[in-house]
Enzyme design. Structure first.
Site, PDB file in Angstrom:
ATOM      1  N   LYS A   1     101.654 -53.480 -16.169  1.00 58.89           N
ATOM      2  CA  LYS A   1     102.085 -52.478 -17.162  1.00 58.89           C
ATOM      3  C   LYS A   1     101.535 -51.092 -16.815  1.00 58.89           C
ATOM      4  O   LYS A   1     102.265 -50.107 -16.838  1.00 58.89           O
ATOM      5  CB  LYS A   1     101.630 -52.880 -18.580  1.00 58.89           C
ATOM      6  CG  LYS A   1     102.100 -54.255 -19.014  1.00 58.89           C
ATOM      7  CD  LYS A   1     101.614 -54.614 -20.408  1.00 58.89           C
ATOM      8  CE  LYS A   1     100.120 -54.680 -20.580  1.00 58.89           C
ATOM      9  NZ  LYS A   1      99.463 -55.758 -19.793  1.00 58.89           N
TER      10      LYS A   1
ATOM     11  N   ARG B   1      99.517 -54.563 -30.222  1.00 56.82           N
ATOM     12  CA  ARG B   1      99.005 -55.808 -29.656  1.00 56.82           C
ATOM     13  C   ARG B   1      99.069 -56.951 -30.659  1.00 56.82           C
ATOM     14  O   ARG B   1      98.732 -58.076 -30.345  1.00 56.82           O
ATOM     15  CB  ARG B   1      97.549 -55.564 -29.326  1.00 56.82           C
ATOM     16  CG  ARG B   1      97.058 -56.178 -28.078  1.00 56.82           C
ATOM     17  CD  ARG B   1      96.937 -55.517 -26.952  1.00 56.82           C
ATOM     18  NE  ARG B   1      96.154 -56.040 -25.907  1.00 56.82           N
ATOM     19  CZ  ARG B   1      95.909 -55.297 -24.857  1.00 56.82           C
ATOM     20  NH1 ARG B   1      96.344 -54.085 -24.778  1.00 56.82           N
ATOM     21  NH2 ARG B   1      95.239 -55.809 -23.877  1.00 56.82           N
TER      22      ARG B   1
ATOM     23  N   ARG C   1      92.008 -57.053  -8.380  1.00 61.38           N
ATOM     24  CA  ARG C   1      92.090 -55.683  -8.923  1.00 61.38           C
ATOM     25  C   ARG C   1      90.737 -54.961  -8.800  1.00 61.38           C
ATOM     26  O   ARG C   1      89.696 -55.503  -9.128  1.00 61.38           O
ATOM     27  CB  ARG C   1      92.492 -55.712 -10.399  1.00 61.38           C
ATOM     28  CG  ARG C   1      92.400 -54.318 -11.019  1.00 61.38           C
ATOM     29  CD  ARG C   1      93.164 -54.153 -12.276  1.00 61.38           C
ATOM     30  NE  ARG C   1      92.762 -55.070 -13.320  1.00 61.38           N
ATOM     31  CZ  ARG C   1      93.393 -55.180 -14.477  1.00 61.38           C
ATOM     32  NH1 ARG C   1      94.444 -54.435 -14.724  1.00 61.38           N
ATOM     33  NH2 ARG C   1      92.994 -56.033 -15.390  1.00 61.38           N
TER      34      ARG C   1
ATOM     35  N   ARG D   1      86.638 -54.566 -13.192  1.00 64.25           N
ATOM     36  CA  ARG D   1      86.436 -54.411 -14.633  1.00 64.25           C
ATOM     37  C   ARG D   1      85.622 -55.578 -15.172  1.00 64.25           C
ATOM     38  O   ARG D   1      85.809 -56.713 -14.750  1.00 64.25           O
ATOM     39  CB  ARG D   1      87.807 -54.402 -15.344  1.00 64.25           C
ATOM     40  CG  ARG D   1      88.332 -53.003 -15.571  1.00 64.25           C
ATOM     41  CD  ARG D   1      89.734 -52.943 -16.059  1.00 64.25           C
ATOM     42  NE  ARG D   1      90.123 -53.833 -17.131  1.00 64.25           N
ATOM     43  CZ  ARG D   1      91.346 -53.871 -17.667  1.00 64.25           C
ATOM     44  NH1 ARG D   1      92.284 -53.058 -17.217  1.00 64.25           N
ATOM     45  NH2 ARG D   1      91.640 -54.694 -18.638  1.00 64.25           N
TER      46      ARG D   1
ATOM     47  N   ARG E   1      91.603 -63.745 -22.550  1.00 63.63           N
ATOM     48  CA  ARG E   1      92.613 -62.685 -22.748  1.00 63.63           C
ATOM     49  C   ARG E   1      94.014 -63.288 -22.792  1.00 63.63           C
ATOM     50  O   ARG E   1      94.857 -62.845 -23.570  1.00 63.63           O
ATOM     51  CB  ARG E   1      92.504 -61.636 -21.632  1.00 63.63           C
ATOM     52  CG  ARG E   1      91.287 -60.727 -21.814  1.00 63.63           C
ATOM     53  CD  ARG E   1      90.955 -59.949 -20.561  1.00 63.63           C
ATOM     54  NE  ARG E   1      91.965 -58.999 -20.178  1.00 63.63           N
ATOM     55  CZ  ARG E   1      92.037 -58.431 -18.978  1.00 63.63           C
ATOM     56  NH1 ARG E   1      91.150 -58.733 -18.039  1.00 63.63           N
ATOM     57  NH2 ARG E   1      92.981 -57.571 -18.709  1.00 63.63           N
TER      58      ARG E   1
HETATM   59  P1  AP5 Z   1      97.906 -53.414 -13.765  1.00 67.43           P
HETATM   60  O1  AP5 Z   1      98.991 -52.406 -13.623  1.00 67.43           O
HETATM   61  O2  AP5 Z   1      96.490 -52.934 -13.866  1.00 67.43           O
HETATM   62  O3  AP5 Z   1      98.271 -54.435 -14.945  1.00 67.43           O
HETATM   63  P2  AP5 Z   1      98.220 -54.255 -16.528  1.00 67.43           P
HETATM   64  O4  AP5 Z   1      99.368 -55.030 -17.084  1.00 67.43           O
HETATM   65  O5  AP5 Z   1      98.090 -52.803 -16.903  1.00 67.43           O
HETATM   66  O6  AP5 Z   1      96.884 -55.055 -16.807  1.00 67.43           O
HETATM   67  P3  AP5 Z   1      95.661 -54.868 -17.803  1.00 67.43           P
HETATM   68  O7  AP5 Z   1      94.689 -55.968 -17.437  1.00 67.43           O
HETATM   69  O8  AP5 Z   1      95.116 -53.464 -17.786  1.00 67.43           O
HETATM   70  O9  AP5 Z   1      96.307 -55.162 -19.161  1.00 67.43           O
HETATM   71  P4  AP5 Z   1      95.627 -55.594 -20.427  1.00 67.43           P
HETATM   72  O10 AP5 Z   1      96.747 -55.472 -21.391  1.00 67.43           O
HETATM   73  O11 AP5 Z   1      94.939 -56.903 -20.392  1.00 67.43           O
HETATM   74  O12 AP5 Z   1      94.404 -54.565 -20.563  1.00 67.43           O
HETATM   75  P5  AP5 Z   1      94.171 -53.219 -21.408  1.00 67.43           P
HETATM   76  O13 AP5 Z   1      93.470 -52.259 -20.553  1.00 67.43           O
HETATM   77  O14 AP5 Z   1      95.407 -52.814 -22.133  1.00 67.43           O
HETATM   78  O15 AP5 Z   1      98.036 -54.420 -12.507  1.00 67.43           O
HETATM   79  C1  AP5 Z   1      97.101 -55.478 -12.339  1.00 67.43           C
HETATM   80  C2  AP5 Z   1      96.808 -55.678 -10.834  1.00 67.43           C
HETATM   81  O16 AP5 Z   1      98.001 -56.126 -10.200  1.00 67.43           O
HETATM   82  C3  AP5 Z   1      96.388 -54.382 -10.104  1.00 67.43           C
HETATM   83  O17 AP5 Z   1      95.428 -54.701  -9.129  1.00 67.43           O
HETATM   84  C4  AP5 Z   1      97.700 -53.896  -9.457  1.00 67.43           C
HETATM   85  O18 AP5 Z   1      97.442 -53.145  -8.274  1.00 67.43           O
HETATM   86  C5  AP5 Z   1      98.408 -55.228  -9.154  1.00 67.43           C
HETATM   87  N1  AP5 Z   1      99.864 -55.125  -9.231  1.00 67.43           N
HETATM   88  C6  AP5 Z   1     100.607 -54.392 -10.107  1.00 67.43           C
HETATM   89  N2  AP5 Z   1     101.932 -54.567  -9.868  1.00 67.43           N
HETATM   90  C7  AP5 Z   1     102.032 -55.445  -8.827  1.00 67.43           C
HETATM   91  C8  AP5 Z   1     103.120 -56.033  -8.116  1.00 67.43           C
HETATM   92  N3  AP5 Z   1     104.398 -55.735  -8.410  1.00 67.43           N
HETATM   93  N4  AP5 Z   1     102.848 -56.912  -7.121  1.00 67.43           N
HETATM   94  C9  AP5 Z   1     101.556 -57.211  -6.803  1.00 67.43           C
HETATM   95  N5  AP5 Z   1     100.471 -56.688  -7.410  1.00 67.43           N
HETATM   96  C10 AP5 Z   1     100.705 -55.805  -8.426  1.00 67.43           C
HETATM   97  O19 AP5 Z   1      93.186 -53.753 -22.555  1.00 67.43           O
HETATM   98  C11 AP5 Z   1      91.850 -54.143 -22.247  1.00 67.43           C
HETATM   99  C12 AP5 Z   1      91.138 -54.525 -23.533  1.00 67.43           C
HETATM  100  O20 AP5 Z   1      91.090 -53.377 -24.431  1.00 67.43           O
HETATM  101  C13 AP5 Z   1      91.798 -55.629 -24.378  1.00 67.43           C
HETATM  102  O21 AP5 Z   1      91.438 -56.930 -23.942  1.00 67.43           O
HETATM  103  C14 AP5 Z   1      91.239 -55.305 -25.781  1.00 67.43           C
HETATM  104  O22 AP5 Z   1      89.915 -55.741 -25.911  1.00 67.43           O
HETATM  105  C15 AP5 Z   1      91.239 -53.778 -25.794  1.00 67.43           C
HETATM  106  N6  AP5 Z   1      92.509 -53.213 -26.317  1.00 67.43           N
HETATM  107  C16 AP5 Z   1      93.400 -52.435 -25.650  1.00 67.43           C
HETATM  108  N7  AP5 Z   1      94.436 -52.116 -26.442  1.00 67.43           N
HETATM  109  C17 AP5 Z   1      94.203 -52.707 -27.630  1.00 67.43           C
HETATM  110  C18 AP5 Z   1      94.927 -52.777 -28.869  1.00 67.43           C
HETATM  111  N8  AP5 Z   1      96.116 -52.186 -29.006  1.00 67.43           N
HETATM  112  N9  AP5 Z   1      94.382 -53.497 -29.893  1.00 67.43           N
HETATM  113  C19 AP5 Z   1      93.186 -54.102 -29.769  1.00 67.43           C
HETATM  114  N10 AP5 Z   1      92.450 -54.098 -28.628  1.00 67.43           N
HETATM  115  C20 AP5 Z   1      92.962 -53.397 -27.562  1.00 67.43           C
END
Ligand code: AP5
Length: 210
Positions: A13, A88, A124, A156, A167
């Site tokens: 994403k 979320r 990652r 991370r 997660r």
């Molecule tokens: P990446 O693009 O980083 O993936 P992502 O979907 O953004 O993954 P996240 O782990 O950041 O999502 P998340 O929703 O768990 O975390 P968030 O930060 O929102 O890609 C991942 C890897 O794959 C990278 O190494 C990339 O290079 C590789 N890749 C990408 N595309 C590829 C492809 N096509 N082929 C191969 N490799 C590829 O949230 C973290 C924490 O914050 C949550 O757990 C929660 O505690 C809190 N939080 C955030 N938002 C909220 C909310 N709204 N409510 C409550 N808590 C929240």
């Protein structure tokens, strides 16, 4: 254009939101990045969020909604935005729907299987300014160093195998119900988020511009 990117952890994403936001000329708004910035700056909100994030649990709705409301009120978001990581759960989706931000145009749902998620998370690495790499698929030119700003690349704290399992559980329990919520509103476009990053970007742009 007001978009939501929805999908499991590490579905790509953030990677795609950066690229699509640039192509559309709208800001990429990631609640995860904003919360990590609060932790890095040592704010009260960051202290409150840190233990939840490290355990892979959701941060309380009131905190996240406040962070998002402040960001979305800024001038650059008047032209539209991509929300990455918000909403979320149903409470957040309802808060968004009843807010004054305007209607959402599309919800882009990222489809990726669990083995690929675990592989992506294991490789990652990122810098403190949010630039992300993958050790196999998208390595930095110099090992351990960000190509963009020369900052060290680290894993991370919530990318450990134990936390990623939690997660994924939190995603299926809290976030997956949003797929039906947005299907009922006719907003969902599904993207098979495998393969070259630029092909996925093209698919998303074609869908949201259709
Ligand atoms: P990446 O693009 O980083 O993936 P992502 O979907 O953004 O993954 P996240 O782990 O950041 O999502 P998340 O929703 O768990 O975390 P968030 O930060 O929102 O890609 C991942 C890897 O794959 C990278 O190494 C990339 O290079 C590789 N890749 C990408 N595309 C590829 C492809 N096509 N082929 C191969 N490799 C590829 O949230 C973290 C924490 O914050 C949550 O757990 C929660 O505690 C809190 N939080 C955030 N938002 C909220 C909310 N709204 N409510 C409550 N808590 C929240």
């Amino acid at each position: 254009m007001r978009l939501i990117f929805l999908g499991p952890p590490a579905a790509g994403k953030g990677t795609q939101a950066n690229r699509v936001a640039e192509a559309l000329g709208v800001p990429h708004i990631s609640t995860g990045d904003m919360l990590r910035a609060h932790i890095a700056s040592g704010t009260d909100l960051g202290r409150e969020a840190a233990s939840r994030m490290e355990a892979g649990e959701l941060v309380p709705d009131a905190l996240v909604i406040a962070v998002l409301a402040e960001r979305i009120a800024r001038e650059d978001a008047a032209v539209g935005f991509i929300l990455d990581g918000f909403p979320r759960n149903l409470a957040q989706a309802l808060a968004l729907e009843t807010s004054s931000v305007g209607t959402i145009d599309r919800v882009v749902l990222f489809i990726v299987d669990e083995d690929e998620i675990v592989r992506r998370i294991g490789g990652r690495r990122g810098c403190s300014r949010g630039h992300t790499y993958h050790l196999d698929d998208h390595p930095p030119s110099q090992p351990g160093v960000c190509d963009v700003d020369g900052e060290p690349l680290v894993q991370r704290p919530d990318d450990s195998e134990v936390v990623i399992r939690n997660r994924l559980n939190v995603y299926s329990r809290e976030t997956e119900p949003l797929i039906d919520f947005y299907h009922d509103r006719g907003l969902v476009v599904e993207i098979q988020a495998f393969g070259p990053v630029q092909h996925i970007t093209r698919q998303i742009l074609d869908e949201v511009r259709a």
